[in-house]
Design a protein around this motif. Structure first.
Motif, PDB file in Angstrom:
ATOM      1  N   UNK A 270       0.823  -1.202   0.000  1.00  0.00           N
ATOM      2  CA  UNK A 270       0.000   0.000   0.000  1.00  0.00           C
ATOM      3  C   UNK A 270       0.862   1.260   0.000  1.00  0.00           C
ATOM      4  N   UNK A 271       1.986   1.224   0.729  1.00  0.00           N
ATOM      5  CA  UNK A 271       2.823   2.417   0.833  1.00  0.00           C
ATOM      6  C   UNK A 271       3.948   2.481  -0.201  1.00  0.00           C
ATOM      7  N   UNK A 272       4.093   1.445  -1.017  1.00  0.00           N
ATOM      8  CA  UNK A 272       5.143   1.384  -2.053  1.00  0.00           C
ATOM      9  C   UNK A 272       6.539   1.567  -1.469  1.00  0.00           C
ATOM     10  N   UNK A 273       6.850   0.860  -0.406  1.00  0.00           N
ATOM     11  CA  UNK A 273       8.159   0.991   0.237  1.00  0.00           C
ATOM     12  C   UNK A 273       8.982  -0.279   0.061  1.00  0.00           C
ATOM     13  N   UNK A 274       9.206  -0.674  -1.159  1.00  0.00           N
ATOM     14  CA  UNK A 274       9.938  -1.923  -1.423  1.00  0.00           C
ATOM     15  C   UNK A 274      11.428  -1.787  -1.173  1.00  0.00           C
TER      16      UNK A 274
ATOM     17  N   UNK B 199      -7.782  -4.655  -1.820  1.00  0.00           N
ATOM     18  CA  UNK B 199      -7.878  -3.571  -0.836  1.00  0.00           C
ATOM     19  C   UNK B 199      -7.054  -2.367  -1.283  1.00  0.00           C
ATOM     20  N   UNK B 200      -5.861  -2.616  -1.776  1.00  0.00           N
ATOM     21  CA  UNK B 200      -4.998  -1.523  -2.246  1.00  0.00           C
ATOM     22  C   UNK B 200      -5.630  -0.802  -3.431  1.00  0.00           C
ATOM     23  N   UNK B 201      -6.224  -1.539  -4.339  1.00  0.00           N
ATOM     24  CA  UNK B 201      -6.888  -0.917  -5.492  1.00  0.00           C
ATOM     25  C   UNK B 201      -8.053  -0.035  -5.054  1.00  0.00           C
ATOM     26  N   UNK B 202      -8.811  -0.500  -4.074  1.00  0.00           N
ATOM     27  CA  UNK B 202      -9.922   0.311  -3.562  1.00  0.00           C
ATOM     28  C   UNK B 202      -9.405   1.587  -2.914  1.00  0.00           C
ATOM     29  N   UNK B 203      -8.324   1.463  -2.152  1.00  0.00           N
ATOM     30  CA  UNK B 203      -7.748   2.652  -1.507  1.00  0.00           C
ATOM     31  C   UNK B 203      -7.232   3.638  -2.546  1.00  0.00           C
ATOM     32  N   UNK B 204      -6.659   3.139  -3.604  1.00  0.00           N
ATOM     33  CA  UNK B 204      -6.145   4.021  -4.664  1.00  0.00           C
ATOM     34  C   UNK B 204      -7.272   4.723  -5.398  1.00  0.00           C
TER      35      UNK B 204
END
Length: 94
Positions: free
Chosen positions: A45-49, A80-85
């Motif tokens: 979700x936070x894109x912190x790879x 869930x991530x797609x919905x948040x986006x």
């Protein structure tokens, strides 16, 4: 007497150090699916790879993808991530 004390201190130190488990290694995440999925979701979700623990959780997830429940949980994380986006505001670039 000093030898006994020194021996005790050395043995206690070794026991304390070996009792510490690295909770961010790929092997640890592989053995702990709930923590792996929680960390993966947080990173996804936070894109912190770039963070080492995120990379390890991602690697463990890909290794464990064929295990029961992991694929289902992965799909739920992506959904869930797609919905948040979709709910996130889009910047007006005009």
């Amino acid at each position: 007497m000093k030898l006994k004390t020194l021996t005790f201190v050395v043995l206690a130190s070794v026991a304390a150090l070996t009792g510490c488990e690295d909770k961010t290694s790929v092997e640890w995440y592989t053995a702990h699916h709930d923590d792996m999925l929680k960390k993966y979701e947080e990173c996804y979700i936070s894109h912190t790879w770039e963070a080492e623990d995120c990379y390890h959780a991602k690697t463990a997830l890909h290794r464990e993808m064929n295990k029961p429940g992991v694929l289902t949980a992965y799909k739920a994380i992506v959904e869930k991530a797609n919905k948040l986006r979709q709910l996130a505001p889009v910047a007006d670039l005009n």
